[in-house]
Design a protein around this motif. Structure first.
Motif, PDB file in Angstrom:
ATOM      1  N   UNK A  47       0.834  -1.201   0.000  1.00 49.62           N
ATOM      2  CA  UNK A  47       0.000   0.000   0.000  1.00 49.62           C
ATOM      3  C   UNK A  47       0.870   1.253   0.000  1.00 49.62           C
ATOM      4  N   UNK A  48       0.467   2.239  -0.766  1.00 47.70           N
ATOM      5  CA  UNK A  48       1.268   3.451  -0.912  1.00 47.70           C
ATOM      6  C   UNK A  48       0.367   4.674  -0.739  1.00 47.70           C
ATOM      7  N   UNK A  49      -0.087   4.901   0.526  1.00 48.10           N
ATOM      8  CA  UNK A  49      -1.057   5.985   0.733  1.00 48.10           C
ATOM      9  C   UNK A  49      -0.499   7.362   0.382  1.00 48.10           C
ATOM     10  N   UNK A  50       0.802   7.545   0.519  1.00 45.81           N
ATOM     11  CA  UNK A  50       1.373   8.867   0.230  1.00 45.81           C
ATOM     12  C   UNK A  50       1.230   9.186  -1.263  1.00 45.81           C
ATOM     13  N   UNK A  51       1.592   8.215  -2.116  1.00 47.37           N
ATOM     14  CA  UNK A  51       1.479   8.441  -3.561  1.00 47.37           C
ATOM     15  C   UNK A  51       0.011   8.593  -3.959  1.00 47.37           C
ATOM     16  N   UNK A  52      -0.846   7.755  -3.353  1.00 48.84           N
ATOM     17  CA  UNK A  52      -2.273   7.805  -3.705  1.00 48.84           C
ATOM     18  C   UNK A  52      -2.867   9.177  -3.348  1.00 48.84           C
ATOM     19  N   UNK A  53      -2.412   9.711  -2.203  1.00 49.14           N
ATOM     20  CA  UNK A  53      -2.921  11.030  -1.784  1.00 49.14           C
ATOM     21  C   UNK A  53      -2.486  12.107  -2.788  1.00 49.14           C
ATOM     22  N   UNK A  54      -1.250  12.005  -3.283  1.00 54.42           N
ATOM     23  CA  UNK A  54      -0.806  13.004  -4.269  1.00 54.42           C
ATOM     24  C   UNK A  54      -1.595  12.842  -5.574  1.00 54.42           C
ATOM     25  N   UNK A  55      -1.841  11.584  -5.967  1.00 56.22           N
ATOM     26  CA  UNK A  55      -2.646  11.356  -7.180  1.00 56.22           C
ATOM     27  C   UNK A  55      -4.029  12.007  -7.011  1.00 56.22           C
ATOM     28  N   UNK A  56      -4.608  11.864  -5.824  1.00 56.30           N
ATOM     29  CA  UNK A  56      -5.924  12.501  -5.586  1.00 56.30           C
ATOM     30  C   UNK A  56      -5.829  14.011  -5.710  1.00 56.30           C
ATOM     31  N   UNK A  57      -4.738  14.578  -5.167  1.00 54.47           N
ATOM     32  CA  UNK A  57      -4.584  16.045  -5.260  1.00 54.47           C
ATOM     33  C   UNK A  57      -4.379  16.469  -6.712  1.00 54.47           C
ATOM     34  N   UNK A  58      -3.610  15.672  -7.447  1.00 53.55           N
ATOM     35  CA  UNK A  58      -3.373  16.000  -8.857  1.00 53.55           C
ATOM     36  C   UNK A  58      -4.672  15.887  -9.654  1.00 53.55           C
TER      37      UNK A  58
END
Ligand code: FAD
Length: 504
Positions: free
Chosen positions: A437-448
């Motif tokens: 799981x990579x919540x940090x990357x997923x959160x940035x994808x959501x922001x993008x």
């Protein structure tokens, strides 16, 4: 107190858990799943659920990524439409076809193609799994994009309302009869009713096809050519990629599979030797022919005669040349047309990991400006994206003569969920990396993704697949929004139909 004792409702925890997420969004695990196999069962199930005050969440093929069928409350009943998948009537006299809403595009194609028939909009690339009712409910396009969108091409729906009542939105052979009630239900993401049956017009399949692929060095030339091809109506489908996405596509698909599907298509279109020659050409051209290209356009022209199809492609090539583009090997459109509904392996990244598209449709006059604004957004986030190994590329598609669809896609290393592992072919899955799981990357994808939506909003673009992701209210005329709310209140006074979707 919610009563879920109806024996038709599946309460198995693993079945429910699987329906708690879509391709990208994770919501609340629903309370139960209803799998109707007829309109009578659907109507009875909704009536009973409404009496219990359960939220009703329709699901088609489950191929969306905007939270459309992901409930945000735990008393939700998912209506899995997969069991309502029959083709009810192919009427060659009146040129209509009626399907149950859970029928896939691929199944409809298999039934119509041998009879030389199709619908004007004949599916999304996810059509091996995606349902016609799902496509009409969130709208979309791909095959037949010159004819517009899925919702545009529906003649009428038979829907089940929130109290279980059955209603026809219009007549089955002609849509124009007073105010367009069929249109109201298109793109509603299930907020207004559950579609049980969908009637679409039939058209005759084309008899001749021509394929062209073109490469461009600058986005300005690219947009000018793509828009002019759409304005002239020369291609039935005209789509393309930027170099990043081009590379992802090349990495994913196997060359042998390309050649095989191409041979099958060419055989079907006549000529064994032509089939062998074309198959061999794909293998020889390999996937390197577009490596140097910055932006690609792939066009499919179709007509009644070979001369007419070739003439449309000649005119496309002239538009390309006038805008500093060059012709390249036309493998991609040929391969795609040979297998229009491939396995949904592109639901994950080419080496494993995750994929998320986000899109906007803008007028031709704003296409270049939109691309430039998106490039600026990604450049501003470049360092963070690089640190978290998030890649982004673009898909482009023209819709009708007026729509320029721009679809940035994100790729990043992250865990796969049940829907991914169930949907991707097991042989393909076995070759992929698996990530934690990579919540940090997923959160940035959501922001993008939010950043992309803001860019599109600033340029007054629009979206398909509103779901629980794209902001409809903020982008609507306040009076139009009040009208939609009033309609929702009339059709669904208890607010049980897919609550929260469309922002309603
Ligand atoms: C690999 C891949 C390729 C894709 N290619 C394309 C493409 O080419 N073009 C494109 O436009 N999109 C594409 N998509 C996105 C998506 O698959 C499509 O938008 C598709 O139309 C979704 O259909 P579905 O049956 O899976 O709907 P679902 O995801 O099941 O549902 C979508 C929405 O419709 C509602 N809904 C479903 N059925 C009904 C019903 N019977 N009545 C009322 N509401 C209902 C749901 O509640 C939800 O809000 C792709 C997705 C993937 C994973």
């Amino acid at each position: 107190m919610t009563d879920l004792t109806n024996p038709a409702i599946d309460r198995d925890p693993s079945a429910r858990e699987k329906l708690g997420h879509d391709v990208f969004a994770r919501g609340v695990t629903p309370a139960g799943v209803l799998r109707p196999t007829s309109i009578e069962a659907l109507s009875a199930g909704i009536r009973a659920a409404a009496k219990q005050g359960l939220a009703i969440v329709p699901r088609g093929g489950g191929m969306s990524y905007t939270g459309g069928y992901v409930a945000d409350r735990d008393d939700a009943l998912v209506i899995d439409m997969a069991g309502m998948n029959r083709i009810l009537a192919i009427n060659q006299t009146d040129m209509t076809v009626t399907v149950e809403a859970g029928c896939t595009w691929s199944a409809l194609y298999e039934a119509l193609h041998p009879q030389g028939l199709r619908t004007p909009l004949w599916g999304t690339l996810s059509g091996i799994k995606a349902a016609i009712g799902g496509g009409a409910s969130q709208n979309g396009t791909f095959w037949g994009a010159r004819n517009g969108t899925i919702a545009d091409s529906v003649l009428s729906y038979r829907v089940v309302l929130a109290d279980g009542a059955v209603m026809d939105t219009g007549k089955s052979f002609f849509r124009g009869f007073g105010p367009d009630l069929t249109g109201l239900f298109g793109g509603d993401c299930g907020a207004l009713a559950v579609k049980a049956h969908v009637t679409l017009p039939l058209i005759r399949e084309a008899e001749a096809f021509a394929y062209g692929s073109f490469a461009f060095d600058t986005p300005a030339d690219y947009c000018a050519a793509m828009s002019e091809i759409a304005r002239c109506g020369l291609a039935m489908e005209s789509f393309g990629f930027d170099p990043f996405l081009q590379a992802q596509r090349m990495r994913r698909d196997s060359l042998a599979a390309d050649a095989k599907s191409l041979v099958t298509m060419m055989k079907a279109q006549g000529g064994f030797w032509r089939a062998i020659k074309e198959g061999a050409k794909v293998v020889t051209a390999g996937r390197s022919f577009l490596d140097e290209a910055k932006f690609s356009i792939h066009c499919l022209a179709e007509a009644r005669t070979r001369a007419a199809a070739d003439e449309d492609m000649r005119r496309i090539a002239a538009i390309v040349a006038a805008n500093n583009g060059r012709e390249v090997e036309n493998t991609i459109p040929k391969v795609l047309r040979a297998n229009p509904f491939p396995p949904v392996n592109s639901m994950v990244g080419p080496d494993g990991g995750r994929w998320l598209p986000v899109h906007g449709i803008v007028p031709h006059s704003r296409a270049l400006q939109t691309i430039e604004a998106l490039v600026a957004l990604f450049e501003a986030n470049e360092a963070e994206m690089e640190r978290l190994a998030i890649g982004a590329g673009y898909m482009f598609l023209t819709v009708g003569a007026t729509g320029f669809l721009i679809e940035p896609c994100f790729y990043w290393p992250d865990e796969l969920w049940g829907l991914h592992t169930e949907s991707v072919e097991s042989a393909h899955l076995a070759k992929l990396n698996r990530y934690p799981p990579n919540p940090e990357a997923r959160a940035l994808v959501e922001r993008l993704r939010k950043g992309v939506i803001d860019v599109i909003s600033a340029l007054d673009g629009v979206h398909f697949q509103i779901g629980r992701t794209y902001p409809l209210e903020q982008r609507s005329d306040p009076r139009a929004w009040r009208l939609l709310k009033a309609l929702k209140a009339e059709l669904d006074p208890q607010g049980l139909m897919n609550p929260g979707v469309l922002g309603l």
